[in-house]
Motif scaffolding. Sequence first.
Motif, PDB file in Angstrom:
ATOM      1  N   GLN A  29      39.584  19.796 -72.422  1.00 42.35           N
ATOM      2  CA  GLN A  29      39.875  18.346 -71.113  1.00 42.35           C
ATOM      3  C   GLN A  29      41.032  17.622 -70.999  1.00 42.35           C
ATOM      4  OE1 GLN A  29      36.917  18.504 -70.157  1.00 42.35           O
ATOM      5  NE2 GLN A  29      36.193  16.310 -70.133  1.00 42.35           N
ATOM      6  N   VAL A  30      41.667  17.740 -71.836  1.00 41.98           N
ATOM      7  CA  VAL A  30      43.277  17.768 -71.642  1.00 41.98           C
ATOM      8  C   VAL A  30      44.241  18.274 -70.644  1.00 41.98           C
ATOM      9  CG1 VAL A  30      45.651  17.828 -72.949  1.00 41.98           C
ATOM     10  CG2 VAL A  30      43.456  16.515 -74.072  1.00 41.98           C
ATOM     11  N   MET A  31      43.784  19.711 -70.730  1.00 42.29           N
ATOM     12  CA  MET A  31      44.184  20.349 -69.658  1.00 42.29           C
ATOM     13  C   MET A  31      43.134  20.157 -67.905  1.00 42.29           C
ATOM     14  SD  MET A  31      46.208  22.855 -70.519  1.00 42.29           S
ATOM     15  CE  MET A  31      47.184  23.639 -71.501  1.00 42.29           C
ATOM     16  N   VAL A  32      42.812  19.423 -68.103  1.00 47.10           N
ATOM     17  CA  VAL A  32      41.769  19.345 -67.016  1.00 47.10           C
ATOM     18  C   VAL A  32      42.478  18.410 -66.213  1.00 47.10           C
ATOM     19  CG1 VAL A  32      39.732  18.065 -65.983  1.00 47.10           C
ATOM     20  CG2 VAL A  32      39.231  20.427 -66.970  1.00 47.10           C
ATOM     21  N   TRP A  33      42.826  16.980 -67.424  1.00 44.36           N
ATOM     22  CA  TRP A  33      43.834  15.675 -67.066  1.00 44.36           C
ATOM     23  C   TRP A  33      45.078  16.479 -66.267  1.00 44.36           C
ATOM     24  CZ3 TRP A  33      42.275  10.850 -66.587  1.00 44.36           C
ATOM     25  CH2 TRP A  33      41.185  10.204 -66.892  1.00 44.36           C
ATOM     26  N   ILE A  34      45.413  16.927 -67.282  1.00 43.52           N
ATOM     27  CA  ILE A  34      46.880  17.586 -66.705  1.00 43.52           C
ATOM     28  C   ILE A  34      46.636  17.743 -65.548  1.00 43.52           C
ATOM     29  CG2 ILE A  34      48.741  19.062 -66.875  1.00 43.52           C
ATOM     30  CD1 ILE A  34      48.586  19.646 -69.955  1.00 43.52           C
ATOM     31  N   GLY A  35      45.454  18.527 -65.807  1.00 42.14           N
ATOM     32  CA  GLY A  35      45.757  19.216 -64.022  1.00 42.14           C
ATOM     33  C   GLY A  35      45.218  18.180 -62.803  1.00 42.14           C
ATOM     34  N   PHE A  36      44.128  16.990 -63.072  1.00 44.50           N
ATOM     35  CA  PHE A  36      43.710  15.817 -62.354  1.00 44.50           C
ATOM     36  C   PHE A  36      44.400  15.674 -62.021  1.00 44.50           C
ATOM     37  CE2 PHE A  36      42.048  11.641 -62.656  1.00 44.50           C
ATOM     38  CZ  PHE A  36      40.861  11.944 -60.885  1.00 44.50           C
ATOM     39  N   GLY A  37      45.864  15.033 -62.753  1.00 49.03           N
ATOM     40  CA  GLY A  37      47.463  14.071 -63.321  1.00 49.03           C
ATOM     41  C   GLY A  37      48.148  14.655 -61.929  1.00 49.03           C
ATOM     42  N   TYR A  38      48.134  15.933 -61.539  1.00 48.91           N
ATOM     43  CA  TYR A  38      48.929  16.160 -61.018  1.00 48.91           C
ATOM     44  C   TYR A  38      48.051  16.616 -59.510  1.00 48.91           C
ATOM     45  CZ  TYR A  38      52.666  19.937 -58.811  1.00 48.91           C
ATOM     46  OH  TYR A  38      53.552  19.756 -58.513  1.00 48.91           O
TER      47      TYR A  38
END
Length: 474
Positions: A29-38
């Motif tokens: 989920q953290v990886m999703v949010w890193i991508g979502f934030g980009y």
Amino acid sequence: MQEEQKNSQDSEFMLEPVPENKRRSTASQVMVWIGFGYAVTGLIVGGTLGGYGGGGGLPPAEAVLAIVLGMGSLFLITSFLGIAAQKTGLNLSLLSRYSYGKKGMIIPMLVMALLTLGWFASILGMIGDIWGAWIGNPSGIIIFDPADLGFQGVAPITLEVFLACFIWGIIFTVTAIKGMGAIEKVANVTAPLILFVAIAVGVVFIQQSGGVSSFLDKASELGGLGIGNGITVVVGSWIAGAVMGVDLFRFNKNVKAVFLCAAACFILTNPVLNIVGYIGAVHIGEFNYVLWMLGVNAIIAVIGVFVWTTALWTTDNGELYCNALYTGPSLDAVGIHVSRKKLVAICGILGTILGSLAFYQLLFENFINVLGSMAPPLCAPILADYFVIGRKKQKKYDSELLDSHPAVRWAGILSFAVGVVLGCIFQYVVPLPYGLPSGLVAMLVSFLVYILIYRLTPDSRIDDEMIAGLGKER
């Protein structure tokens, strides 16, 4: 009833809470949010703080302060919304029933559906621009020239730009149809590379400027934007994403994961992009470092296009994924049952058409300004109800009450309406002093209005009756 059961089998839980045994790992989920934030907005914001567009900028210390305060505010808003989502397992539309009603929630969901559709189309346009700059126009074919429609200064839409938008729109739609699992797989591969390239380019720009001291000397000459307006730019760029976060946080296993995910976006990814955009605007007058990468050499150009496209892939997946979670329950509330996958496909096709036909190039700025002033107030009733009313009435969020809410909850509708009106007034009629963000202030007013009028509406009595009826035959 049969249709409802069919919908409940959707592994993305469009019409029911996410059960504990279906929650996702914190790392994924953290990886999703890193991508979502980009998202390109991070670079645009940094560029604005760095004077891009000629509207003035901020010297380094003030720029950093604007980023810290703006992103800090977004982190807190997102985290509190995330706690409500994680504790209940509900997506935004279902959570909205408690403050807006079973049918009243359609109003804020329509705002979010339009917002996510527009963002999906806009991101495709951003990808099309980069591919067009890389490939050029070897076909010599112009689909249409925006100047013919009165849009001066907008580059013609070539066949290459059109096809890039169209092809990637279809790819994004397919992965979004597959759900959160596919989004995680894309994010796990691209997120580390995204951050590495962004930081590496920022370091190169600093070196090309003659080192940190020379860069700071040049940046210190900036002025004219004002710290208040700087914070406004930072907060306004991502407040809608903070609201969307509810639909991702419901998969978290605990509250700690909520804070880590919010931090991944608003303390890690976005500030990095803000700083890189700021450095680029000061150094080369351009926030988008990929355009610079295209001119270095063929290998660097390929890396730049790959990183840009795959980074925005995760962001656009999130837009489509969340859009279905707004439109699906809204349609269900009026007796129309459509599966999540069909809704994603419909929205993806519509967004692909809009993106391919220059929605981003022609309408992005006005679109974001209008809906950006309307989006923040819609989360205020949710926060006020969960953290203020819900603390007093502890069984208010019992899962057994999910389908027992009245059609309309007037406290939510009225407070949201007040916030929307004020947001538009602050944005377009009477600007707030000190450059305060119109949407954020409107959200605060909505929050207070909800608390003040809750007991003056039938909502308080209805909640008491619902809670008293728990465990009884209805």
